[in-house]
Design a protein around this motif. Structure first.
Motif, PDB file in Angstrom:
ATOM      1  N   ARG A 256       0.841  -1.181   0.000  1.00 41.51           N
ATOM      2  CA  ARG A 256       0.000   0.000   0.000  1.00 41.51           C
ATOM      3  C   ARG A 256       0.877   1.231   0.000  1.00 41.51           C
ATOM      4  O   ARG A 256       1.864   1.300   0.726  1.00 41.51           O
ATOM      5  N   ARG A 257       0.492   2.181  -0.807  1.00 42.92           N
ATOM      6  CA  ARG A 257       1.230   3.443  -0.800  1.00 42.92           C
ATOM      7  C   ARG A 257       0.752   4.281   0.365  1.00 42.92           C
ATOM      8  O   ARG A 257      -0.442   4.386   0.628  1.00 42.92           O
ATOM      9  N   LYS A 258       1.700   4.859   1.015  1.00 37.60           N
ATOM     10  CA  LYS A 258       1.337   5.747   2.108  1.00 37.60           C
ATOM     11  C   LYS A 258       0.926   7.088   1.528  1.00 37.60           C
ATOM     12  O   LYS A 258       1.608   7.637   0.663  1.00 37.60           O
ATOM     13  N   HIS A 259      -0.195   7.568   1.986  1.00 42.43           N
ATOM     14  CA  HIS A 259      -0.655   8.864   1.525  1.00 42.43           C
ATOM     15  C   HIS A 259       0.083   9.946   2.290  1.00 42.43           C
ATOM     16  O   HIS A 259       0.116   9.953   3.519  1.00 42.43           O
TER      17      HIS A 259
END
Length: 126
Positions: free
Chosen positions: A101-104
Motif C-alpha cells: 500500500r502506498r502511504k498517503h
C-alpha cells in the motif's frame, strides 16, 4: 538490607537441598529413585483430582454453556457463508507477494503569523 537477605536465604535452602539429594543418591540410589517416583505419582494424582474439581465447577454441560455453544455455532454459520472463496492461481512457482500500500502523504500547510522583529515580544528571551 532486608531485600538482599531473601535471595541469599533462598540460595542457601536450594544448596542444602542439592547436597541432601546428592547424599541420598550416593548412599541408597534405589530408595532415592523409588521416593522420586512416589512423589511424582502423588503429584499426578493430586493434579488429576484438582483438574476434575475445576472442570466440574468452571465448565460442564450447564444451560449457559449450551446456549453459548449454540450461539457461537449460529454466528459461525452466518458469517462464514458470505466469505469469498480463495482461488488458487495457475502460477504456483512464483511466491505470492502481498501488494504494498502506498502511504498517503499528509498535506500540511503553513499559516504565517505575525512576524515582528521587536525583541521585547520574543517569548523565548523572556
Amino acid at each position: 538490607m532486608g531485600r538482599n537477605k531473601f535471595p541469599l536465604l533462598i540460595y542457601i535452602i536450594i544448596g542444602l537441598a542439592v547436597i541432601g539429594l546428592t547424599a541420598s543418591l550416593i548412599r541408597n540410589p534405589g530408595s532415592f529413585l523409588m521416593s522420586i517416583l512416589v512423589m511424582i505419582g502423588i503429584g499426578f494424582v493430586v493434579f488429576l483430582i484438582f483438574s476434575a474439581i475445576v472442570n466440574k465447577r468452571g465448565h460442564g454441560n450447564n444451560d449457559d454453556m449450551k446456549k453459548y455453544r449454540k450461539a457461537a455455532k449460529q454466528s459461525n454459520l452466518k458469517y462464514n457463508k458470505n466469505q469469498p472463496k480463495v482461488r488458487k492461481s495457475m502460477r504456483s512457482d512464483s511466491p505470492i507477494r502481498p501488494k504494498r500500500r502506498r502511504k498517503h502523504v499528509t498535506h500540511l500547510t503553513v499559516i504565517d503569523g505575525k512576524k515582528t522583529n521587536n525583541k521585547n515580544s520574543d517569548r523565548a528571551s523572556n
